[in-house]
Scaffold this motif. Sequence first.
Motif, PDB file in Angstrom:
ATOM      1  N   ASP A  79       0.820  -1.216   0.000  1.00  0.00           N
ATOM      2  CA  ASP A  79       0.000   0.000   0.000  1.00  0.00           C
ATOM      3  C   ASP A  79       0.853   1.265   0.000  1.00  0.00           C
ATOM      4  N   ILE A  80       2.073   1.165  -0.510  1.00  0.00           N
ATOM      5  CA  ILE A  80       2.971   2.316  -0.522  1.00  0.00           C
ATOM      6  C   ILE A  80       2.505   3.324  -1.583  1.00  0.00           C
ATOM      7  N   PRO A  81       2.242   4.555  -1.194  1.00  0.00           N
ATOM      8  CA  PRO A  81       1.781   5.575  -2.169  1.00  0.00           C
ATOM      9  C   PRO A  81       2.951   6.110  -2.992  1.00  0.00           C
ATOM     10  N   TRP A  82       3.351   5.352  -4.005  1.00  0.00           N
ATOM     11  CA  TRP A  82       4.516   5.736  -4.800  1.00  0.00           C
ATOM     12  C   TRP A  82       4.337   7.105  -5.441  1.00  0.00           C
ATOM     13  N   TRP A  83       3.134   7.445  -5.833  1.00  0.00           N
ATOM     14  CA  TRP A  83       2.918   8.719  -6.520  1.00  0.00           C
ATOM     15  C   TRP A  83       3.264   9.910  -5.636  1.00  0.00           C
ATOM     16  N   LYS A  84       3.072   9.745  -4.299  1.00  0.00           N
ATOM     17  CA  LYS A  84       3.441  10.825  -3.383  1.00  0.00           C
ATOM     18  C   LYS A  84       4.955  11.026  -3.363  1.00  0.00           C
ATOM     19  N   TYR A  85       5.685   9.911  -3.321  1.00  0.00           N
ATOM     20  CA  TYR A  85       7.142  10.015  -3.285  1.00  0.00           C
ATOM     21  C   TYR A  85       7.682  10.586  -4.592  1.00  0.00           C
ATOM     22  N   MET A  86       7.075  10.203  -5.704  1.00  0.00           N
ATOM     23  CA  MET A  86       7.549  10.686  -7.000  1.00  0.00           C
ATOM     24  C   MET A  86       7.327  12.192  -7.154  1.00  0.00           C
ATOM     25  N   GLN A  87       6.286  12.725  -6.526  1.00  0.00           N
ATOM     26  CA  GLN A  87       5.967  14.144  -6.662  1.00  0.00           C
ATOM     27  C   GLN A  87       6.743  15.030  -5.674  1.00  0.00           C
ATOM     28  N   ARG A  88       7.497  14.408  -4.797  1.00  0.00           N
ATOM     29  CA  ARG A  88       8.261  15.213  -3.834  1.00  0.00           C
ATOM     30  C   ARG A  88       9.351  16.016  -4.555  1.00  0.00           C
ATOM     31  N   PRO A  89       9.613  17.240  -4.131  1.00  0.00           N
ATOM     32  CA  PRO A  89      10.681  18.027  -4.759  1.00  0.00           C
ATOM     33  C   PRO A  89      12.048  17.532  -4.305  1.00  0.00           C
ATOM     34  N   PRO A  90      13.035  17.550  -5.180  1.00  0.00           N
ATOM     35  CA  PRO A  90      14.386  17.142  -4.771  1.00  0.00           C
ATOM     36  C   PRO A  90      15.065  18.233  -3.954  1.00  0.00           C
ATOM     37  N   ALA A  91      16.113  17.857  -3.258  1.00  0.00           N
ATOM     38  CA  ALA A  91      16.892  18.845  -2.507  1.00  0.00           C
ATOM     39  C   ALA A  91      17.575  19.795  -3.485  1.00  0.00           C
ATOM     40  N   ASN A  92      17.846  21.003  -3.026  1.00  0.00           N
ATOM     41  CA  ASN A  92      18.477  21.985  -3.904  1.00  0.00           C
ATOM     42  C   ASN A  92      19.529  22.777  -3.137  1.00  0.00           C
ATOM     43  N   SER A  93      20.219  23.640  -3.851  1.00  0.00           N
ATOM     44  CA  SER A  93      21.318  24.411  -3.258  1.00  0.00           C
ATOM     45  C   SER A  93      20.832  25.365  -2.175  1.00  0.00           C
ATOM     46  N   ARG A  94      19.638  25.932  -2.349  1.00  0.00           N
ATOM     47  CA  ARG A  94      19.111  26.859  -1.340  1.00  0.00           C
ATOM     48  C   ARG A  94      18.903  26.147  -0.006  1.00  0.00           C
ATOM     49  N   GLU A  95      18.337  24.940  -0.063  1.00  0.00           N
ATOM     50  CA  GLU A  95      18.122  24.173   1.165  1.00  0.00           C
ATOM     51  C   GLU A  95      19.455  23.754   1.774  1.00  0.00           C
ATOM     52  N   PHE A  96      20.413  23.395   0.926  1.00  0.00           N
ATOM     53  CA  PHE A  96      21.741  23.012   1.406  1.00  0.00           C
ATOM     54  C   PHE A  96      22.402  24.169   2.167  1.00  0.00           C
ATOM     55  N   LYS A  97      22.353  25.365   1.588  1.00  0.00           N
ATOM     56  CA  LYS A  97      22.978  26.520   2.246  1.00  0.00           C
ATOM     57  C   LYS A  97      22.244  26.896   3.525  1.00  0.00           C
ATOM     58  N   TYR A  98      20.924  26.708   3.536  1.00  0.00           N
ATOM     59  CA  TYR A  98      20.150  27.021   4.741  1.00  0.00           C
ATOM     60  C   TYR A  98      20.526  26.073   5.882  1.00  0.00           C
ATOM     61  N   LEU A  99      20.592  24.783   5.585  1.00  0.00           N
ATOM     62  CA  LEU A  99      20.974  23.811   6.617  1.00  0.00           C
ATOM     63  C   LEU A  99      22.416  24.020   7.061  1.00  0.00           C
ATOM     64  N   GLU A 100      23.288  24.319   6.118  1.00  0.00           N
ATOM     65  CA  GLU A 100      24.697  24.530   6.429  1.00  0.00           C
ATOM     66  C   GLU A 100      24.884  25.698   7.391  1.00  0.00           C
ATOM     67  N   GLY A 101      24.051  26.701   7.258  1.00  0.00           N
ATOM     68  CA  GLY A 101      24.217  27.895   8.086  1.00  0.00           C
ATOM     69  C   GLY A 101      23.434  27.891   9.383  1.00  0.00           C
ATOM     70  N   THR A 102      22.462  26.983   9.533  1.00  0.00           N
ATOM     71  CA  THR A 102      21.590  27.042  10.718  1.00  0.00           C
ATOM     72  C   THR A 102      21.653  25.816  11.633  1.00  0.00           C
ATOM     73  N   LEU A 103      22.103  24.681  11.142  1.00  0.00           N
ATOM     74  CA  LEU A 103      22.114  23.473  11.988  1.00  0.00           C
ATOM     75  C   LEU A 103      23.136  23.608  13.117  1.00  0.00           C
ATOM     76  N   GLU A 104      22.703  23.298  14.336  1.00  0.00           N
ATOM     77  CA  GLU A 104      23.582  23.400  15.508  1.00  0.00           C
ATOM     78  C   GLU A 104      24.131  22.045  15.951  1.00  0.00           C
ATOM     79  N   ASN A 105      23.462  20.962  15.570  1.00  0.00           N
ATOM     80  CA  ASN A 105      23.882  19.638  16.017  1.00  0.00           C
ATOM     81  C   ASN A 105      24.638  18.864  14.939  1.00  0.00           C
ATOM     82  N   ALA A 106      25.157  19.580  13.938  1.00  0.00           N
ATOM     83  CA  ALA A 106      25.854  18.919  12.827  1.00  0.00           C
ATOM     84  C   ALA A 106      27.336  19.269  12.833  1.00  0.00           C
ATOM     85  N   GLU A 107      28.151  18.286  12.482  1.00  0.00           N
ATOM     86  CA  GLU A 107      29.585  18.521  12.310  1.00  0.00           C
ATOM     87  C   GLU A 107      29.890  19.025  10.905  1.00  0.00           C
ATOM     88  N   GLY A 108      29.044  18.650   9.969  1.00  0.00           N
ATOM     89  CA  GLY A 108      29.254  19.085   8.593  1.00  0.00           C
ATOM     90  C   GLY A 108      28.032  18.794   7.742  1.00  0.00           C
TER      91      GLY A 108
END
Length: 418
Positions: A79-108
Amino acid sequence: MIYFRLVLESFRFAWQALRANLLRTILSLLGVTIGIFAIISVFTIVDSLERSIRESMSFVGERIIYVEKFPWIFKGGQDIPWWKYMQRPPANSREFKYLEGTLENAEGVAMVSRRGGNTFKHRNNSMSGLMLQGVSKDFNKVAEVPIEEGRFFTQQEVEGARNVIIIGAEVAENLFPYGGALGGDIKIKGQKFTVVGVMEKQGAGLFEGLPTNDKNAYVPFGAFGKMFAGGPRGIQPVLMIKGKAEDAGLQNLEYEVKGKMRTVRGLKPYEEDNFAVNRSEMMADAIGEMFSIIGIAGWVIGGFSILVGGFGIANIMFVSVKERTNIIGIQKSLGAKNFFILFQFLFESVFLSLIGGGVGILLVSLITLIPMGTLDIILTPGNILLGLGVSVVIGVLSGIIPAVIASHLDPVIAIRSK
């Protein structure tokens, strides 16, 4: 000193019983030998398989969270809703830079894109079926890049999307058979890359087809994007976040990553996540559960043999008590305490059981000498101690009743026995 002499005397009696009735003793100890052999051999092979599988899957990394479209483990069966997973947006550079600058519990934090089946060329030499990865500047802080020669990318090379490359040992051997890979040029899809690093040789893994550094290569993320299209219909990048050592189970990092991703994607409280957070521990836990079941099977198989061996040792001890009843009476008449007699037979039972267990462990050690290709079978000290410990327990359980009976014999009646 009296306890030391007691142990030595018990060993002497056990050795005499073994020599006097060699065939009977060997047949009785055969069950313990087979049982210990079955249990320790299963655990040894399981440990070796688990270690080899974990090493083969070292590309997943430790303490790393992956943010991507699809989860590694699906729940819900068909019963896995494959269509939901297929419609998800991929990660992008904006999200990468946001996480890189705001995460406190990450080493890298790193962003990676992968493409397999590539062909690399250098002059008249070429090599196909290679994995090429485009990575961000802090990728070496998140994943292990074991460079033997050269260096990792500089920040200027990554930000400038320069055509530089780090190649695996097998790639270097095939394209540069006479050496000189460092500083050499490699063509990929018509573009020329300069080799700035060569990785250490990893060797063949347990399973073919899994990624290995020997047939792997890294280029800056921007340089990768010049050759392969990205976006929803192209190669979709993955965000890799390494957690801190003090964050047990990466729980704090996982909660923080989910919150940040929901924020940057503007998800409302009632909306479900449109991304998956995968952890390297997922695979490790799945592997651990699988081998735990195999370990239980080993205990069951070996347990029956040990049970038979325990009855065999108990039989030897009952016969030994009957044969030495007169000696027990003499020892008691001379002032021997009940515990002296009890320990005497108990130590003898443990000694006999240890002989059977030791032979079983010796047989397992002989298995480790058999070549198994890429699988290295190693008998660990932990498994040796486990085998000896089980032997001691079986010896105590098998000898306790005969020893108690011997320690409570009436000295007068015992002396008169023949």
